[in-house]
Design a protein around this motif. Sequence first.
Motif, PDB file in Angstrom:
ATOM      1  N   UNK A  54       1.049  -4.807   6.057  1.00  0.00           N
ATOM      2  CA  UNK A  54       0.432  -4.117   7.149  1.00  0.00           C
ATOM      3  C   UNK A  54       1.646  -3.441   8.095  1.00  0.00           C
ATOM      4  N   UNK A  55       2.867  -3.581   7.666  1.00  0.00           N
ATOM      5  CA  UNK A  55       4.065  -2.859   8.379  1.00  0.00           C
ATOM      6  C   UNK A  55       4.691  -1.904   7.499  1.00  0.00           C
ATOM      7  N   UNK A  56       4.893  -0.774   8.207  1.00  0.00           N
ATOM      8  CA  UNK A  56       5.466   0.403   7.611  1.00  0.00           C
ATOM      9  C   UNK A  56       6.908   0.169   6.687  1.00  0.00           C
ATOM     10  N   UNK A  57       7.148   0.482   5.764  1.00  0.00           N
ATOM     11  CA  UNK A  57       8.180   0.415   4.887  1.00  0.00           C
ATOM     12  C   UNK A  57       9.149   1.945   5.424  1.00  0.00           C
TER      13      UNK A  57
ATOM     14  N   UNK B 281      13.695   6.198   1.750  1.00  0.00           N
ATOM     15  CA  UNK B 281      14.022   7.501   1.447  1.00  0.00           C
ATOM     16  C   UNK B 281      12.989   8.097   0.654  1.00  0.00           C
ATOM     17  N   UNK B 282      13.108   9.526   0.492  1.00  0.00           N
ATOM     18  CA  UNK B 282      12.019  10.245  -0.405  1.00  0.00           C
ATOM     19  C   UNK B 282      12.159   9.744  -1.774  1.00  0.00           C
ATOM     20  N   UNK B 283      13.172   9.518  -2.347  1.00  0.00           N
ATOM     21  CA  UNK B 283      13.291   9.098  -3.924  1.00  0.00           C
ATOM     22  C   UNK B 283      13.044   7.766  -4.128  1.00  0.00           C
ATOM     23  N   UNK B 284      13.162   6.770  -3.111  1.00  0.00           N
ATOM     24  CA  UNK B 284      12.714   5.357  -3.227  1.00  0.00           C
ATOM     25  C   UNK B 284      11.035   5.428  -2.987  1.00  0.00           C
TER      26      UNK B 284
ATOM     27  N   UNK C  91       1.069  -1.332  -0.014  1.00  0.00           N
ATOM     28  CA  UNK C  91       0.139   0.020   0.086  1.00  0.00           C
ATOM     29  C   UNK C  91       0.968   1.316   0.023  1.00  0.00           C
ATOM     30  N   UNK C  92       0.671   2.100  -0.927  1.00  0.00           N
ATOM     31  CA  UNK C  92       1.358   3.356  -1.004  1.00  0.00           C
ATOM     32  C   UNK C  92       0.504   4.721  -0.928  1.00  0.00           C
TER      33      UNK C  92
END
Length: 232
Positions: A145-148, A151-154, A133-134
């Motif tokens: 369900x877990x946060x990734x 980095x901003x560009x990723x 989910x983005x």
Amino acid sequence: MQLLLIEDDATIARELALRWQARGWLVRTCGTLAQADVAVGEAGADLIVLDLQLPDGDGLAWLGRLRRRDRQTPVLVLTARDQVADRVDGLQQGADDYLIKPFAPEELDARMQALQRRSGIVGGAGAQYGPLVWLEEEGCAFLNGQPLDLLPREFEVLGLLVRRSPRLVPKRALADALAERNLEVGDSAVEVYISRLRRRLAGSGVAIRTVRGFGYRLALEDGAGGGTEEQP
């Protein structure tokens, strides 16, 4: 939603582009099939609106070629050909919908939104592909369900892959999308971000596949090995 309008009538093309841009949709217009080939190769599209009588060929023949390599991108044919046989031929060649000129812009918009819903194109601030989910406005992404930790560009690269999934995203389109955010990168930098994202997605069942010479796409599979290359 990113749209590709293939229409040689400059007035129709301009009015539709202005209408759709006012709705927040990204629009690229082409007046010939040759220009359409370049546009599809460079950035793809979430939905294609296709006239059939183009200066350099028949839109149906172009659609047939498109469908041999892309069976998923929705295509709405917008044409003056009004015979039943024409509509049947268009649908058999791979069109998802068929609207005859002259047309009501409101009906065209409604048909496009129906194709958007049917194909799973996510508009607005978020997108999802399988367990991934983005969320654009929140600036975060979740996997199972877990946060990734991105980095901003990723985050930007992953967002484009998720929004277009499972369709192919050309490498150049990734670099251009970053440039729109004032993040100047080249093709080699895109490869670095793809490599980092593969490591973050490893073992999740979501993989980033390389289509050699073209770009990348997301895929769902068990024990996904993200570096596998595919033939175009």
